[in-house]
Motif scaffolding. Structure first.
Motif, short mmCIF file in Angstrom:
data_model
loop_
_atom_site.label_atom_id
_atom_site.label_comp_id
_atom_site.label_asym_id
_atom_site.label_seq_id
_atom_site.Cartn_x
_atom_site.Cartn_y
_atom_site.Cartn_z
N SER A 193 0.82 -1.21 0.00
CA SER A 193 0.00 0.00 0.00
C SER A 193 0.85 1.26 0.00
CB SER A 193 -0.94 -0.01 1.22
OG SER A 193 -1.88 -1.05 1.14
N LEU A 194 1.91 1.27 0.80
CA LEU A 194 2.78 2.45 0.83
C LEU A 194 3.46 2.67 -0.52
CD1 LEU A 194 4.40 2.06 4.37
CD2 LEU A 194 2.80 3.83 3.64
N GLY A 195 3.85 1.59 -1.19
CA GLY A 195 4.46 1.73 -2.50
C GLY A 195 3.50 2.32 -3.52
N ARG A 196 2.25 1.88 -3.49
CA ARG A 196 1.26 2.43 -4.42
C ARG A 196 0.98 3.90 -4.14
NH1 ARG A 196 -2.11 -2.97 -3.20
NH2 ARG A 196 -1.19 -4.32 -4.79
N VAL A 197 0.83 4.24 -2.88
CA VAL A 197 0.56 5.64 -2.53
C VAL A 197 1.74 6.53 -2.88
CG1 VAL A 197 0.20 7.22 -0.57
CG2 VAL A 197 -1.14 5.13 -0.74
N LEU A 198 2.95 6.06 -2.64
CA LEU A 198 4.13 6.86 -2.96
C LEU A 198 4.24 7.10 -4.45
CD1 LEU A 198 6.74 8.21 -2.02
CD2 LEU A 198 7.89 6.00 -2.23
N ALA A 199 4.08 6.05 -5.25
CA ALA A 199 4.19 6.19 -6.70
C ALA A 199 3.08 7.10 -7.25
CB ALA A 199 4.13 4.83 -7.38
N TRP A 203 -5.16 8.14 0.21
CA TRP A 203 -5.53 6.95 0.98
C TRP A 203 -6.94 6.49 0.64
CZ3 TRP A 203 -1.63 4.55 2.74
CH2 TRP A 203 -0.50 5.25 3.19
N ILE A 204 -7.85 7.44 0.35
CA ILE A 204 -9.20 7.06 -0.08
C ILE A 204 -9.14 6.34 -1.43
CG2 ILE A 204 -11.49 7.93 -0.66
CD1 ILE A 204 -10.92 10.28 1.23
N ALA A 205 -8.37 6.90 -2.35
CA ALA A 205 -8.22 6.26 -3.67
C ALA A 205 -7.58 4.89 -3.54
CB ALA A 205 -7.39 7.16 -4.58
N LEU A 206 -6.68 4.73 -2.57
CA LEU A 206 -6.03 3.43 -2.37
C LEU A 206 -7.05 2.35 -2.02
CD1 LEU A 206 -3.33 1.81 -2.00
CD2 LEU A 206 -3.49 2.42 0.41
N VAL A 207 -7.99 2.69 -1.13
CA VAL A 207 -9.02 1.72 -0.74
C VAL A 207 -9.80 1.28 -1.97
CG1 VAL A 207 -11.04 1.33 0.69
CG2 VAL A 207 -9.18 2.74 1.55
N ALA A 266 -2.96 8.65 -8.56
CA ALA A 266 -2.38 9.86 -9.15
C ALA A 266 -3.46 10.86 -9.54
CB ALA A 266 -1.54 9.48 -10.38
N VAL A 267 -4.57 10.38 -10.08
CA VAL A 267 -5.66 11.28 -10.44
C VAL A 267 -6.26 11.93 -9.19
CG1 VAL A 267 -8.00 11.37 -11.40
CG2 VAL A 267 -6.21 10.10 -12.58
N GLY A 268 -6.39 11.14 -8.12
CA GLY A 268 -6.90 11.71 -6.88
C GLY A 268 -6.00 12.78 -6.31
N VAL A 279 -15.94 14.06 -10.66
CA VAL A 279 -16.14 12.64 -10.96
C VAL A 279 -15.64 11.80 -9.79
CG1 VAL A 279 -15.56 10.76 -12.54
CG2 VAL A 279 -15.87 13.08 -13.42
N PRO A 280 -16.48 10.92 -9.20
CA PRO A 280 -16.03 10.07 -8.09
C PRO A 280 -15.09 8.97 -8.57
CG PRO A 280 -18.29 9.54 -8.68
CD PRO A 280 -17.91 10.74 -9.49
N PHE A 281 -14.30 8.43 -7.61
CA PHE A 281 -13.32 7.40 -7.97
C PHE A 281 -13.99 6.15 -8.54
CE2 PHE A 281 -9.78 9.62 -6.54
CZ PHE A 281 -10.00 10.12 -5.26
N ASN A 282 -15.12 5.76 -7.96
CA ASN A 282 -15.79 4.53 -8.41
C ASN A 282 -16.16 4.60 -9.88
OD1 ASN A 282 -15.58 3.53 -5.83
ND2 ASN A 282 -17.65 4.09 -5.23
N ALA A 283 -16.49 5.80 -10.36
CA ALA A 283 -16.87 5.93 -11.77
C ALA A 283 -15.67 5.78 -12.69
CB ALA A 283 -17.54 7.28 -12.00
N LEU A 284 -14.46 6.05 -12.18
CA LEU A 284 -13.26 5.96 -13.00
C LEU A 284 -12.69 4.54 -13.08
CD1 LEU A 284 -11.35 9.19 -11.88
CD2 LEU A 284 -12.53 8.81 -14.05
#
Length: 277
Positions: free
Chosen positions: A83-89, A211-215, A150-152, A125-130
């Motif tokens: 998770s930390l790797g995804r958030v960092l990138a 962190w919200i986008a990560l979930v 990244a979009v978030g 646009v909410p994340f779920n729609a993307l």
């Protein structure tokens, strides 16, 4: 009596910085944690008194036991690393794109015409729609998850950079043009540094959204990550693990916000602003 007073006076003056440092430590470091501790105590009391059953509200002890269980079998450390790797990138990509777009739209009116409206629409646009669109575009691998984060991150950074640049005093830019300063120096020395307080505020918002986008991203074809543990715990009705994931997200959010505040304190040490009384 006069001699004793004169002798004690320098000692009192010398002790003032030490007393002030202790007051600052108590006010800035210790006092902000009183409300989280109070919430923890209320949580423990409600669960211990049996007001709410353990299937709905597990006690802090059960949550700690779940953390220990997941640590022993290696799932929790693996999830944190993933998770930390995804958030960092995703944060690095989003911050770079948001800064570039914000400076472009803030400095050039043509840039604003090109960039502003699409990003304003993207903000709604909410994340779920993307997610379905990103799956079609990038597949279901890591790049889809990183791109969603990244979009978030991109939108708050852009909005705060653009607002910060446009709030810079126009007379400063005019002075740079009069003295024929290169445009890249005007963009950096005047616009970027003038917008830096707003940019750092945007960074704090962006990390919370990351962190919200990560979930959201880790619910799609993930085999590791905090969101994956959360989805599995929900599936098998492990409420203790669900609460553990919530606590981890909250802690990581506070940690990243604290790191940005440290960065803000170093980069904006020149500011003398009101900090509350």
């Amino acid at each position: 009596m006069t001699i004793e007073t004169e002798t004690l006076q320098p000692t009192r003056i010398a002790n003032r910085p030490q007393r002030r440092a202790k007051r600052d430590l108590s006010r800035n470091v210790l006092l902000p944690w009183l409300s989280p501790i109070a919430i923890l105590l209320v949580w423990w009391f409600v669960s211990a008194a049996g007001i709410v059953g353990p299937k709905v509200l597990p006690s802090p002890v059960l949550v700690v036991a779940a953390a220990w269980e997941l640590t022993l079998n290696g799932r929790l450390p693996q999830a944190l690393v993933a998770s930390l790797g995804r958030v960092l990138a995703g944060t690095i990509i989003g911050v770079a794109l948001g800064l570039a777009a914000g400076l472009l739209a803030g400095y050039y009116r043509a840039g604003q015409i090109v960039v502003d409206k699409p990003l304003q629409m993207l903000r709604a646009v909410p994340f779920n729609a993307l997610v379905p669109l990103f799956i079609v575009a990038f597949g279901i691998g890591e790049w889809m998850k990183v791109s969603l984060i990244a979009v978030g991150v991109l939108v708050p950074i852009y909005l705060n950079t653009f607002a910060g640049v446009r709030n810079v005093d126009s007379k400063l830019v005019e002075v740079g043009l009069v003295y024929r300063a290169p445009r890249y120096l005007i963009a950096y020395k005047i616009l970027f540094l003038g917008a830096l307080p707003s940019i750092l505020t945007g960074l704090r918002f962006s990390l919370a959204i990351a962190w919200i986008a990560l979930v959201t991203s880790e619910t799609v074809n993930a085999n590791a990550g905090i969101g994956y543990i959360l989805a599995q715990a929900q599936r098998f009705v492990r409420t203790d693990q669900v609460f553990l994931c919530i606590v981890i997200y909250a802690f990581l959010g506070i940690l990243t916000d604290y790191l940005v505040r440290l960065l803000e304190g170093r980069l904006l040490a020149w500011r003398n602003t009101y900090d509350g009384r």
